[in-house]
Design a protein around this motif. Structure first.
Motif, PDB file in Angstrom:
ATOM      1  N   GLY A   1       0.649  -1.129  -0.039  1.00 16.02           N
ATOM      2  CA  GLY A   1      -0.143   0.022   0.039  1.00 16.02           C
ATOM      3  C   GLY A   1       0.658   1.024   0.049  1.00 16.02           C
ATOM      4  N   LEU A   2       0.891   1.822  -1.173  1.00 18.18           N
ATOM      5  CA  LEU A   2       1.748   3.115  -1.322  1.00 18.18           C
ATOM      6  C   LEU A   2       0.845   4.509  -1.657  1.00 18.18           C
ATOM      7  N   GLY A   3      -0.259   4.765  -0.724  1.00 20.80           N
ATOM      8  CA  GLY A   3      -1.084   5.964  -0.586  1.00 20.80           C
ATOM      9  C   GLY A   3      -0.208   7.006   0.003  1.00 20.80           C
ATOM     10  N   ASP A   4      -0.919   7.957   0.366  1.00 20.31           N
ATOM     11  CA  ASP A   4      -0.017   9.037   1.381  1.00 20.31           C
ATOM     12  C   ASP A   4       0.453   8.555   2.226  1.00 20.31           C
ATOM     13  N   MET A   5      -0.357   7.939   3.134  1.00 21.55           N
ATOM     14  CA  MET A   5       0.286   7.283   4.270  1.00 21.55           C
ATOM     15  C   MET A   5       1.367   6.242   4.125  1.00 21.55           C
ATOM     16  N   GLY A   6       1.306   5.335   3.269  1.00 21.86           N
ATOM     17  CA  GLY A   6       2.089   4.009   2.746  1.00 21.86           C
ATOM     18  C   GLY A   6       3.618   4.786   2.178  1.00 21.86           C
TER      19      GLY A   6
ATOM     20  N   TRP B   1       4.989  -3.124  -2.481  1.00 18.35           N
ATOM     21  CA  TRP B   1       3.900  -3.537  -3.393  1.00 18.35           C
ATOM     22  C   TRP B   1       2.712  -2.513  -3.461  1.00 18.35           C
ATOM     23  N   ASN B   2       2.150  -2.336  -4.571  1.00 24.51           N
ATOM     24  CA  ASN B   2       0.906  -1.368  -4.654  1.00 24.51           C
ATOM     25  C   ASN B   2      -0.070  -1.737  -5.823  1.00 24.51           C
ATOM     26  N   ARG B   3      -1.319  -1.663  -5.583  1.00 25.50           N
ATOM     27  CA  ARG B   3      -2.215  -2.241  -6.411  1.00 25.50           C
ATOM     28  C   ARG B   3      -2.060  -1.411  -7.825  1.00 25.50           C
ATOM     29  N   THR B   4      -1.688  -0.253  -7.612  1.00 24.46           N
ATOM     30  CA  THR B   4      -1.563   0.685  -9.028  1.00 24.46           C
ATOM     31  C   THR B   4       0.137   0.712  -9.009  1.00 24.46           C
ATOM     32  N   PRO B   5       0.969   0.054  -9.932  1.00 25.41           N
ATOM     33  CA  PRO B   5       2.254  -0.082  -9.921  1.00 25.41           C
ATOM     34  C   PRO B   5       2.926   1.053 -10.079  1.00 25.41           C
ATOM     35  N   ALA B   6       2.236   2.394 -10.865  1.00 29.60           N
ATOM     36  CA  ALA B   6       3.138   3.625 -11.146  1.00 29.60           C
ATOM     37  C   ALA B   6       3.387   4.039  -9.655  1.00 29.60           C
ATOM     38  N   LYS B   7       2.812   3.770  -8.647  1.00 27.90           N
ATOM     39  CA  LYS B   7       3.363   4.484  -7.624  1.00 27.90           C
ATOM     40  C   LYS B   7       4.724   4.035  -6.807  1.00 27.90           C
ATOM     41  N   THR B   8       4.994   2.685  -7.266  1.00 27.37           N
ATOM     42  CA  THR B   8       6.308   2.381  -6.796  1.00 27.37           C
ATOM     43  C   THR B   8       7.452   3.050  -7.338  1.00 27.37           C
TER      44      THR B   8
ATOM     45  N   CYS C   1      -0.883  -0.895   4.593  1.00 30.80           N
ATOM     46  CA  CYS C   1      -1.583   0.310   4.865  1.00 30.80           C
ATOM     47  C   CYS C   1      -2.420   0.595   3.677  1.00 30.80           C
ATOM     48  N   LEU C   2      -3.538   0.003   3.685  1.00 29.79           N
ATOM     49  CA  LEU C   2      -4.412   0.212   2.613  1.00 29.79           C
ATOM     50  C   LEU C   2      -5.465   1.003   2.974  1.00 29.79           C
ATOM     51  N   LEU C   3      -6.652   1.048   1.976  1.00 31.03           N
ATOM     52  CA  LEU C   3      -7.751   2.153   2.334  1.00 31.03           C
ATOM     53  C   LEU C   3      -8.696   1.721   3.512  1.00 31.03           C
ATOM     54  N   ASP C   4      -8.917   0.373   3.376  1.00 31.41           N
ATOM     55  CA  ASP C   4      -9.933   0.077   4.488  1.00 31.41           C
ATOM     56  C   ASP C   4      -9.905  -1.468   4.629  1.00 31.41           C
TER      57      ASP C   4
ATOM     58  N   GLY D   1      -8.866  -7.433   2.695  1.00 32.09           N
ATOM     59  CA  GLY D   1      -9.365  -8.801   2.363  1.00 32.09           C
ATOM     60  C   GLY D   1      -9.156  -9.094   0.850  1.00 32.09           C
ATOM     61  N   GLU D   2      -9.290  -7.977   0.039  1.00 32.35           N
ATOM     62  CA  GLU D   2      -9.216  -8.439  -1.280  1.00 32.35           C
ATOM     63  C   GLU D   2      -7.877  -8.602  -1.719  1.00 32.35           C
ATOM     64  N   THR D   3      -6.784  -8.006  -1.101  1.00 32.77           N
ATOM     65  CA  THR D   3      -5.340  -7.954  -1.534  1.00 32.77           C
ATOM     66  C   THR D   3      -4.820  -9.102  -0.949  1.00 32.77           C
ATOM     67  N   LEU D   4      -5.306  -9.691   0.223  1.00 28.83           N
ATOM     68  CA  LEU D   4      -4.470 -10.838   0.738  1.00 28.83           C
ATOM     69  C   LEU D   4      -5.422 -12.124   0.425  1.00 28.83           C
TER      70      LEU D   4
ATOM     71  N   THR E   1      -4.068  -0.250   8.541  1.00 34.04           N
ATOM     72  CA  THR E   1      -5.123  -0.045   7.986  1.00 34.04           C
ATOM     73  C   THR E   1      -6.228   0.545   8.822  1.00 34.04           C
ATOM     74  N   THR E   2      -6.793   1.594   8.862  1.00 29.39           N
ATOM     75  CA  THR E   2      -7.574   1.993   9.726  1.00 29.39           C
ATOM     76  C   THR E   2      -8.978   1.190   9.677  1.00 29.39           C
ATOM     77  N   SER E   3      -9.188   0.539  10.910  1.00 28.53           N
ATOM     78  CA  SER E   3     -10.462  -0.510  10.655  1.00 28.53           C
ATOM     79  C   SER E   3     -11.422  -0.222  12.233  1.00 28.53           C
TER      80      SER E   3
ATOM     81  N   MET F   1      -1.931   7.518  14.988  1.00 29.82           N
ATOM     82  CA  MET F   1      -2.257   8.733  15.368  1.00 29.82           C
ATOM     83  C   MET F   1      -1.304   9.819  14.828  1.00 29.82           C
ATOM     84  N   ALA F   2      -1.363  10.023  13.556  1.00 33.21           N
ATOM     85  CA  ALA F   2      -0.376  10.863  12.986  1.00 33.21           C
ATOM     86  C   ALA F   2      -0.844  11.143  11.458  1.00 33.21           C
ATOM     87  N   VAL F   3      -0.507  12.172  10.775  1.00 32.78           N
ATOM     88  CA  VAL F   3      -0.746  12.374   9.303  1.00 32.78           C
ATOM     89  C   VAL F   3       0.577  12.362   8.556  1.00 32.78           C
TER      90      VAL F   3
HETATM   91  P1  NDP Z   1      -4.882   6.834   0.184  1.00 34.83           P
HETATM   92  O1  NDP Z   1      -6.327   6.921  -0.380  1.00 34.83           O
HETATM   93  O2  NDP Z   1      -3.812   7.740  -0.176  1.00 34.83           O
HETATM   94  O3  NDP Z   1      -4.128   5.333  -0.200  1.00 34.83           O
HETATM   95  C1  NDP Z   1      -4.991   4.158  -0.364  1.00 34.83           C
HETATM   96  C2  NDP Z   1      -4.253   3.014  -0.471  1.00 34.83           C
HETATM   97  O4  NDP Z   1      -5.051   1.694  -0.608  1.00 34.83           O
HETATM   98  C3  NDP Z   1      -3.467   2.906  -2.102  1.00 34.83           C
HETATM   99  O5  NDP Z   1      -2.257   2.277  -1.861  1.00 34.83           O
HETATM  100  C4  NDP Z   1      -4.470   2.448  -2.708  1.00 34.83           C
HETATM  101  O6  NDP Z   1      -4.104   1.580  -3.977  1.00 34.83           O
HETATM  102  C5  NDP Z   1      -4.970   1.114  -1.809  1.00 34.83           C
HETATM  103  N1  NDP Z   1      -6.142   0.471  -1.986  1.00 34.83           N
HETATM  104  C6  NDP Z   1      -7.537   0.939  -2.036  1.00 34.83           C
HETATM  105  N2  NDP Z   1      -8.361   0.014  -2.388  1.00 34.83           N
HETATM  106  C7  NDP Z   1      -7.763  -1.246  -2.717  1.00 34.83           C
HETATM  107  C8  NDP Z   1      -8.295  -2.314  -2.908  1.00 34.83           C
HETATM  108  N3  NDP Z   1      -9.327  -2.712  -3.068  1.00 34.83           N
HETATM  109  N4  NDP Z   1      -7.175  -3.179  -3.131  1.00 34.83           N
HETATM  110  C9  NDP Z   1      -5.859  -3.118  -3.076  1.00 34.83           C
HETATM  111  N5  NDP Z   1      -5.212  -1.920  -2.750  1.00 34.83           N
HETATM  112  C10 NDP Z   1      -6.387  -0.742  -2.370  1.00 34.83           C
HETATM  113  O7  NDP Z   1      -4.928   6.662   1.715  1.00 34.83           O
HETATM  114  P2  NDP Z   1      -3.948   6.817   2.873  1.00 34.83           P
HETATM  115  O8  NDP Z   1      -2.421   6.309   2.451  1.00 34.83           O
HETATM  116  O9  NDP Z   1      -3.877   8.137   3.401  1.00 34.83           O
HETATM  117  O10 NDP Z   1      -4.302   6.001   3.987  1.00 34.83           O
HETATM  118  C11 NDP Z   1      -4.316   4.451   4.074  1.00 34.83           C
HETATM  119  C12 NDP Z   1      -4.604   4.183   5.531  1.00 34.83           C
HETATM  120  O11 NDP Z   1      -3.877   4.936   6.780  1.00 34.83           O
HETATM  121  C13 NDP Z   1      -6.247   4.296   5.876  1.00 34.83           C
HETATM  122  O12 NDP Z   1      -6.392   3.108   6.446  1.00 34.83           O
HETATM  123  C14 NDP Z   1      -6.142   5.511   6.618  1.00 34.83           C
HETATM  124  O13 NDP Z   1      -7.398   5.798   7.434  1.00 34.83           O
HETATM  125  C15 NDP Z   1      -4.832   5.445   7.535  1.00 34.83           C
HETATM  126  N6  NDP Z   1      -4.462   6.830   7.940  1.00 34.83           N
HETATM  127  C16 NDP Z   1      -4.224   7.908   6.835  1.00 34.83           C
HETATM  128  C17 NDP Z   1      -4.020   9.089   7.482  1.00 34.83           C
HETATM  129  C18 NDP Z   1      -3.683  10.241   6.542  1.00 34.83           C
HETATM  130  O14 NDP Z   1      -3.635  11.587   7.183  1.00 34.83           O
HETATM  131  N7  NDP Z   1      -3.546   9.871   5.135  1.00 34.83           N
HETATM  132  C19 NDP Z   1      -4.042   9.301   9.061  1.00 34.83           C
HETATM  133  C20 NDP Z   1      -4.010   8.069   9.745  1.00 34.83           C
HETATM  134  C21 NDP Z   1      -4.368   7.006   9.158  1.00 34.83           C
HETATM  135  P3  NDP Z   1      -4.121   2.236  -5.431  1.00 34.83           P
HETATM  136  O15 NDP Z   1      -2.682   3.304  -5.470  1.00 34.83           O
HETATM  137  O16 NDP Z   1      -3.950   1.263  -6.034  1.00 34.83           O
HETATM  138  O17 NDP Z   1      -5.182   3.185  -5.439  1.00 34.83           O
END
Ligand code: NDP
Length: 299
Positions: free
Chosen positions: A15-20, A37-44, A72-75, A80-83, A97-99, A124-126
């Motif tokens: 999971g490489l969203g903002d937090m990952g 690893w990230n679902r959308t490979p471009a973020k790596t 560190c995924l969305l929810d 569940g989907e990833t693993l 992942t926040t749950s 407990m951080a951004v």
């Molecule tokens: P983002 O929306 O930036 O990133 C979400 C991540 O989850 C991406 O890597 C995305 O992949 C992946 N994802 C979403 N759905 C799926 C799926 N169905 N299968 C596989 N991968 C999936 O979120 P953040 O990184 O900000 O947040 C991640 C976690 O951290 C959340 O649970 C959030 O609550 C928690 N958190 C975040 C904070 C913040 O301020 N950002 C603060 C505290 C906790 P893809 O790139 O492919 O879309």
């Protein structure tokens, strides 16, 4: 720097969203060999340029993991989907992942059924606070204690680690309870600014300073409530009782009316206080209100 020759604990991050991405950079900066690893490979790509190893598939990432596998995924659904279908046997899963607490407990059982160890975390951080311990960010952890102890130093790299017990749901419960209290505070701050906003010659910045100081000074009430609930004496150490506060509430509501401010945020809480006084508990503080909020009758 070639992080792959480091003796530091290797980390696998899913999971490489903002937090990952923030977590990844903190581990890379500290010299931990990192596989991402990230679902959308471009973020790596940016992380690969910074020294991360990129797994081509989820299965490859998990199979190669010898240290913690951090999610560190969305929810919870995305976890569940990833693993789904991955061989987790013998792996150390750390789910940031926040749950909900119920989801965390179910995920712990789910991991155990697949032969994995499981630790849940609530961040407990951004993202800008990650990797900067002086910012005060930290993560609540609960679940497998030996797993936490084994990886504690690694987990403390991005943010402080606070282990709150073996019940896998407790980290999420701490997390959500703190966020819930914060939400109430945000409501109060919103009401306060609505009161002062139209006033000419009222310095909003100076007001904000007083407001922030006052909220900080009042935050200690949490300790009083905990002491009352633990002792069972809900009047213990009370200096501002409900009878006094409900009288004061009338002044707050009259001022809201005079300032043309809707009291919808304060109203339900004040109603709860009034109800407790009517039950004959005007000498208590706020602790007794927690029982009124329970929908299962638990005191
Ligand atoms: P983002 O929306 O930036 O990133 C979400 C991540 O989850 C991406 O890597 C995305 O992949 C992946 N994802 C979403 N759905 C799926 C799926 N169905 N299968 C596989 N991968 C999936 O979120 P953040 O990184 O900000 O947040 C991640 C976690 O951290 C959340 O649970 C959030 O609550 C928690 N958190 C975040 C904070 C913040 O301020 N950002 C603060 C505290 C906790 P893809 O790139 O492919 O879309």
């Amino acid at each position: 720097m070639d992080t792959h020759t480091s003796s530091a604990n290797p980390v696998t991050l899913l999971g490489l969203g903002d937090m990952g991405t923030a977590l990844a950079r903190a581990w890379l900066a500290a010299g931990h060999p990192l596989t991402v690893w990230n679902r959308t490979p471009a973020k790596t790509a940016p992380l690969a340029a910074e020294g991360a190893r990129v797994a081509a598939t989820l299965a490859e990432a998990v199979a190669a993991a010898t240290g913690p596998v951090v999610l560190c995924l969305l929810d919870d659904a995305s976890v569940g989907e990833t693993l789904d279908g991955a061989d987790l046997s013998g792996k150390d899963l750390v789910n940031l992942t926040t749950s909900t607490p119920a989801q965390a407990r179910a995920r712990a059982r789910w991991a155990e059924e697949r032969g994995a160890r499981f630790l849940d975390g609530g961040i407990m951080a951004v993202p800008p606070m990650i990797g900067h311990p002086e910012s005060g960010g930290y993560v609540f952890y609960s679940g497998d204690r030996p797993l936490h102890e084994r990886h504690r130093a690694t987990l403390e790299v991005p943010a402080g680690a606070r282990y709150v017990g073996e019940d896998a749901g407790h980290a999420a419960l701490y997390d959500i309870a703190l966020l819930s209290a914060m939400t109430g505070m945000f409501g109060g701050v919103t009401h306060a600014f609505a009161l002062v906003r139209p006033e000419k010659d009222l310095d909003q910045a100076a007001f904000a300073t007083s407001l922030a100081e006052w909220l900080g000074a009042m935050a200690g009430i949490a300790h009083g409530i905990a002491a009352q609930l633990e002792s069972g004496d809900l009047t213990k150490g009370v200096t501002s009782n409900l009878a006094m506060m409900t009288t004061g509430n009338r002044t707050l509501l009259a001022t809201a009316r005079d300032q043309s401010v809707d009291s919808r945020l304060l109203g339900p809480f004040m109603e709860l206080m009034r109800h407790r006084v009517e039950q004959g508990h005007g000498d208590e503080g706020l602790a007794g209100l927690t029982g009124l909020l329970r929908t299962d009758g638990a005191g």
